[in-house]
Scaffold this active site. Sequence first.
Site: not given
Ligand code: NAD
Length: 278
Positions: A161, A174
Site C-alpha cells: 500500500s 494496518y
Molecule cells: P477488499 O476488502 O475488497 O478485499 C480484501 C480481500 O481479502 C477480500 O477478498 C477478503 O475476503 C480477503 N481477506 C480478508 N481477510 C482474509 C483472511 N483472513 N483470509 C483470506 N482472505 C481474507 O479490499 P481490496 O482493496 O481489494 O484489498 C486487497 C489488498 O489491497 C489488501 O491487502 C489491501 O490492504 C490492499 N490495498 C488496497 C487499497 C485500496 O484502496 N483498495 C489500497 C492499498 C492497498
Amino acid sequence: MPQTERSTSFPSRLVGQYALVTGASQGIGRAVAVRLAQEGATVAVNYFGSAEGAEETLALALAASSDRGHGKPDHVMVKADVGNEQDIAAMFETILARWKRLDCLVNNAGFQRESPSEALDIETYRRIIDVNLNGAVLCAQKALAHFVARGGGGSIINCSSIHQIVPKPGYLAYSISKSGMAGLTRTLALEFAGRGIRVNAVGPGAIDTPINAAWTGDPEKRGVVTSHIPLGRVGTPEEIAAVFAFLASEDASYITGQTIYACGGVTLFPEFRENWAS
Ligand code: NAD
C-alpha cells in the site's frame, strides 16, 4: 488515451504459469486473478468465509481464459483463513497435490480497522498483523520451499500500500502491517535472488474496492479523496492488476526487491504541488 478507453488487448505473458492469489473473492484480488488468467495463467482463487464471491471470481477467470484463447485451465477455488497457520498449510497441500507446481504467489488478502491508536484493542491489532503480514510471511515460506525444491525459480508479489511509506493515523496495525511488507519483500528478494526467485510488491493508492465502501459511493467524500490525488481520480482494481501481471511476467525478469506504487501520484508529496517552502 482517455481513461475510459484503455486498451483491453492484453499480452499472453503468463502461459504455463500456476498462480495463487490470496483474498481473491472481490476487489483487487479478484482483478488480479482475472488478469493473470487473461494472460494465460492457471489461478487458485483463495477465499475466506462465504464462497459466493470466489465462485464469481472463478467464473470470471474461466471466461477470461476462454475469451483470450487459453482454453479451459484448471482454475481452482481454495478456502483458507490467511490469518491461520494450519489453513495456510492445508491450502498449499491442496494446490500442490492438484497442480504439482506453483510459479507465482500473490499475497493480497488484507483488511483494516480504524481506531485511535491509544485505544486500539490488542486482539484487533494481532488479527490485522496476522492476516496482512504474518499470513503473507507464512504463504511466502510455503511458496519458497516449493520453488527451491523444484528449482527453476518463481515469483512472489505482495500487495502492499502507499501506507508502506505514508503513515495512516488511526490505522496503526494496518500501517505497521504494510510497513512490514517492505522488509518482507526486500529481505526475501535478496535471500532468494541467487535461486532465480523474484520478490516484489505493489503499493496501491486509493482504489475503488469494497475496502473503501465508506466513501466510494458518496460523491462528497469521494471528492475529498480525489482532491488529494495528483492524477485527479481514484484507481481501478484493473489498473492495479496490470502491475501484478507485469511483475509476474518475464517483462519484469530483472526486477526484484521493489515496490511499485500505483497511486496516481499520492506518494509524490502532493502538498508540494504549489511551492510553499521557499
Ligand atoms: P477488499 O476488502 O475488497 O478485499 C480484501 C480481500 O481479502 C477480500 O477478498 C477478503 O475476503 C480477503 N481477506 C480478508 N481477510 C482474509 C483472511 N483472513 N483470509 C483470506 N482472505 C481474507 O479490499 P481490496 O482493496 O481489494 O484489498 C486487497 C489488498 O489491497 C489488501 O491487502 C489491501 O490492504 C490492499 N490495498 C488496497 C487499497 C485500496 O484502496 N483498495 C489500497 C492499498 C492497498
